[in-house]
Scaffold this motif. Structure first.
Motif, PDB file in Angstrom:
ATOM      1  N   SER A  93       0.858  -1.189   0.000  1.00 14.42           N
ATOM      2  CA  SER A  93       0.000   0.000   0.000  1.00 14.42           C
ATOM      3  C   SER A  93       0.885   1.227   0.000  1.00 14.42           C
ATOM      4  CB  SER A  93      -0.887   0.007   1.247  1.00 14.42           C
ATOM      5  OG  SER A  93      -0.077   0.036   2.400  1.00 14.42           O
ATOM      6  N   ASN A  94       0.225   2.388   0.011  1.00 17.79           N
ATOM      7  CA  ASN A  94       0.939   3.670   0.043  1.00 17.79           C
ATOM      8  C   ASN A  94       1.925   3.802  -1.120  1.00 17.79           C
ATOM      9  OD1 ASN A  94       0.733   2.491   3.078  1.00 17.79           O
ATOM     10  ND2 ASN A  94       0.024   4.585   2.980  1.00 17.79           N
ATOM     11  N   GLU A 383      -5.935   5.512   4.488  1.00 18.49           N
ATOM     12  CA  GLU A 383      -4.547   5.394   4.956  1.00 18.49           C
ATOM     13  C   GLU A 383      -3.708   4.520   4.030  1.00 18.49           C
ATOM     14  OE1 GLU A 383      -4.241   3.328   8.731  1.00 18.49           O
ATOM     15  OE2 GLU A 383      -4.344   1.453   7.618  1.00 18.49           O
ATOM     16  N   GLN A 384      -4.383   3.681   3.214  1.00 19.26           N
ATOM     17  CA  GLN A 384      -3.646   2.813   2.295  1.00 19.26           C
ATOM     18  C   GLN A 384      -3.196   3.563   1.046  1.00 19.26           C
ATOM     19  OE1 GLN A 384      -3.199  -0.785   3.253  1.00 19.26           O
ATOM     20  NE2 GLN A 384      -3.572   0.505   5.030  1.00 19.26           N
TER      21      GLN A 384
END
Lengths: 432, 307
Positions: A93-94, A383-384
């Motif tokens: 993620s991110n 948040e991902q």
């Protein structure tokens, strides 16, 4: 003199026996596995490891368990020391998006770029997982570096069915109904909600449903924040902050900041509180604490419109990766292959309550029944997607825990302005 | 002129010193120099990862880039506040307890052990003890506060309160060392000085200010320097007691969190050891300047008092 000679001979024989015993010991492979603390998952892994060792007496599993906050640190240090074989890694993620500048690559990407994770492409067990999961949560630059074991929702809230029935309350579908239910409980001395605040993140993650109710498209939210079309202190966001303050101040029980993350499900299951905002991963722990306890799970009703409260937001949770330089590659791949066996995987999903990523697995658990109606509306959460530019201040995040009694702020507008200013500071620094 | 003899014998002390000096260079000087070099690179700390020379970029980012730089400087300020309170309170408490336990009291060995015991516990155990003591839902202190109608989140409350509790725990954890150094110092003061002072009619306060305090100078200096340097570098108790929370970070913890990609839950962060190395150098300079300044004044004082 005689005694000395005998003694010397004995010591020499002892040393020789140690030396000659070594090849026999070396036939056993010790497979070093790293996982993060999640009691039902750890319990399942201990059972799986025992069965694996029974099937393969030449392999010994040495499993280490660390707090989720420290997983990244321990992964880095143990990979650097070539001291780990199989790693628990959260779904990729991110990732850095094209519109992002002046940011750092996420740690999983750094690990792959440094050649520390094994490319699992071509392994048969990959085919056990659905293609979308392999692509979204484990693929990078054309290689497969992780198999992801399940999705979780973190934007819902568990509720105590018996308490709701006792107080003749309907399960809330809007924010007003939620506020009214909480007031009813607290007026009678029953705290409305708890959270594992000692670990820090459960307080603010428990409120992630509020971000979702206001901004259902969270990828667009992140792009909007980056490009300036959305501000954390615009009118739409202010609604979120006002509700977050109510959540932190009036809904979460006083003292929740001292409750450990893995103790919170037990506290909820004991009937001490009416609700428990948190991820689906808590479900097995709730069941284990009080098997007869009646509970349900709904999306956090943070919007005044019931239709907006139909979404569940979450992430790809735990996955497996293998150290590229492991001397135990065969054992590591065998471990993953057996874990990925549909029968073992089903047992894992049943134990931890994940939404399965193997197409043949059934979501037959209680939490599965609860989230089933919302799965069509499952979305990857904020948040991902979020990556902060360098230079942002420490408050550049939509966290309810910034409010009193857990933080310093008691005015939503002041907090919203601070959060936006801290974010803007990083955006302004780009190219500066 | 030749203290250790002539010829080959002259080199014996140097040979004996060599292992220690080598160990010091390998374990302390080498990593320190490497940290300095790293601070000018974008090193991630991962083996095989490319390392590029970035000049002063890390320092520029740490000290000047956006609100993050102001947060960093606030962490520096917080470190100084932490140092001030820990040093002064720990020093004063350690001195008072040492003086009391230097008297001929029944059970003084027991109390000496009791006060020193926290020192031998690791940071994790120290943190666990205080986490239980400060448990807001029915912990001992919460119950005491409850009898007065008060309540608190303690370590999970507002940052200022959480920070204050770390100061308390740091003092509790290390006061034993301060006490032992003072005790050792007190026991080197000859009883004759006290007798002479009493014969001259000195009261207790005059005995303390004119006999005990001046003759404790070496212990005072040692304790002050140890307390200052130890508290400036503190970070473990912050990690164990409150974790990475806004408004509580000190420089030592900031460096750890940045360098080792500490995360919150599953949110990924980056490994930035080059940047963390630059922050370490900032801390090193801070400790060096404060340490040398304090040492300069302590030496002057020692020369004035002891000669």
């Amino acid at each position: 003199m005689m005694r000395k000679t005998v003694l010397t001979t004995l010591v020499a024989l002892l040393l020789l026996s140690v030396v000659f015993m070594q090849p026999a010991a070396a036939q056993t492979t010790t497979l070093r596995v790293l996982v993060h603390q999640n009691p039902p998952m750890v319990e399942f892994m201990e059972m799986f490891n025992q069965q694996f060792q029974e099937r393969h007496p030449d392999i010994v599993i040495d499993m280490s368990v660390v707090n989720a906050n420290d997983l990244s640190t321990v992964t880095q240090t143990r990979l650097s020391a070539n001291d780990i074989d199989v790693i628990d890694i959260f779904g990729f993620s991110n990732a850095v998006q094209p519109y992002m500048e002046n940011v750092d690559a996420p740690n999983w990407q750094q690990l792959i770029d440094a050649g520390l994770l094994m490319d699992l492409s071509g392994q048969d067990f990959i085919n056990n997982y659905d293609a979308a999961t392999i692509a979204d949560a484990g693929t990078y630059n054309g290689g497969v570096y992780a198999i992801n074991l399940g999705r979780v929702s973190y934007s819902g809230v568990f509720y105590n069915m018996d308490l709701f029935e006792e107080y003749s309350l309907a399960v809330p579908t809007t924010w007003d109904e939620l506020v009214a239910a909480c007031q009813t409980f607290t007026a009678d001395g029953i705290p409305c909600m708890t959270a594992g605040g000692k670990d820090g993140w459960p307080i603010f993650v428990g409120a992630y449903g509020m971000i979702g109710a206001i901004y259902p498209d969270q990828a667009a939210l992140v792009e909007g924040l980056w490009t300036g079309t959305i501000k954390w202190n615009d009118e739409k966001s202010m609604e979120m902050w006002r509700k977050m303050q109510v959540y932190a101040r009036d809904m979460i029980e006083p003292g929740a900041s001292g409750v450990a993350g893995d103790a919170a499900p037990g506290r909820f299951a004991s009937g001490a509180v009416a609700m428990f905002p948190g991820g689906t991963w808590y479900a097995p722990a709730i069941e284990a604490s009080e098997p007869d306890f009646e509970w349900g799970y709904i999306p956090f009703p943070a919007s005044d419109t019931p239709e907006d409260n139909q979404y569940l937001f979450g992430k790809y949770d735990q996955g497996w990766a293998v150290a590229a330089n492991t001397p135990n590659a065969d054992a590591a791949l065998l471990y993953l292959a057996e874990f990925s066996d549909p029968e073992n995987y089903q047992a894992f999903v049943n134990a931890v309550g994940f939404i399965p990523t193997q197409p043949t697995a059934q979501l037959s658990t209680r939490i599965g029944e609860q989230v089933g109606p919302y799965l069509a509306n499952f979305r990857v959460g904020y948040e991902q997607y979020w990556v902060a530019p360098r230079g942002v201040g420490q408050y550049a995040a939509p966290w309810a825990s910034f409010f009193q009694p857990f933080g310093t702020f008691d005015d939503p507008q002041t907090l919203a302005d601070t959060v936006q200013a801290d974010l803007q500071s990083g955006l302004d620094a780009i190219g500066g | 002129m030749y203290h250790f003899g002539r010829g080959r014998a002259r080199w014996v002390p140097y040979l004996l010193l060599l292992p220690g000096v080598l160990a010091y260079f390998i374990m302390a000087v080498g990593p320190s120099l490497a940290t300095t070099v790293f601070s000018f690179t974008d090193a991630s700390g991962l083996p095989n990862a490319p390392v590029n020379w970035v000049g002063l970029d890390n320092y520029e980012e740490f000290l000047f880039l956006g609100q993050a730089a102001r947060d960093n400087l606030n962490a520096v300020g917080r470190t100084l506040v932490f140092c001030f309170f820990v040093t002064t309170i720990q020093f004063a408490l350690g001195l008072v307890v040492a003086i009391i336990l230097n008297q001929k009291l029944r059970g003084r060995n027991f109390f000496r052990t009791l006060y020193f015991m926290p020192v031998i516990l690791g940071a994790v155990i120290q943190g666990l003890i205080w986490t239980l003591f400060l448990y807001p839902l029915g912990g001992p202190l919460a119950q005491i506060l409850g009898t007065f109608g008060l309540r608190s989140e303690f370590l999970g409350g507002p940052p200022t309160e959480a920070f204050a509790w770390v100061i308390v725990v740091q003092i509790w954890a290390n006061m034993g060392v301060t006490m032992i150094i003072f005790l050792a110092g007190l026991q080197t003061i000859s009883e004759e000085y006290y007798e002479a002072a009493r014969i001259d009619g000195a009261n207790a306060w005059q005995v303390f200010t004119n006999v005990t305090w001046p003759l404790l100078t070496p212990s005072v200096n040692t304790n002050l320097l140890l307390n200052i340097i130890g508290s400036l570098q503190a970070w473990q108790l912050f990690l164990v007691l409150i974790g990475y929370r806004n408004g509580t970070q000190v420089l030592g913890y900031l460096i750890y969190a940045t360098g080792f990609g500490q995360t919150s839950g599953s949110v990924t962060s980056s490994f930035r050891q080059g940047y963390a190395a630059a922050a370490s150098i900032v801390m090193f300079v801070m400790v060096l300047v404060i340490g040398l300044t304090v040492q300069y004044f302590l030496r002057r004082r020692e020369e004035r008092l002891v000669g």
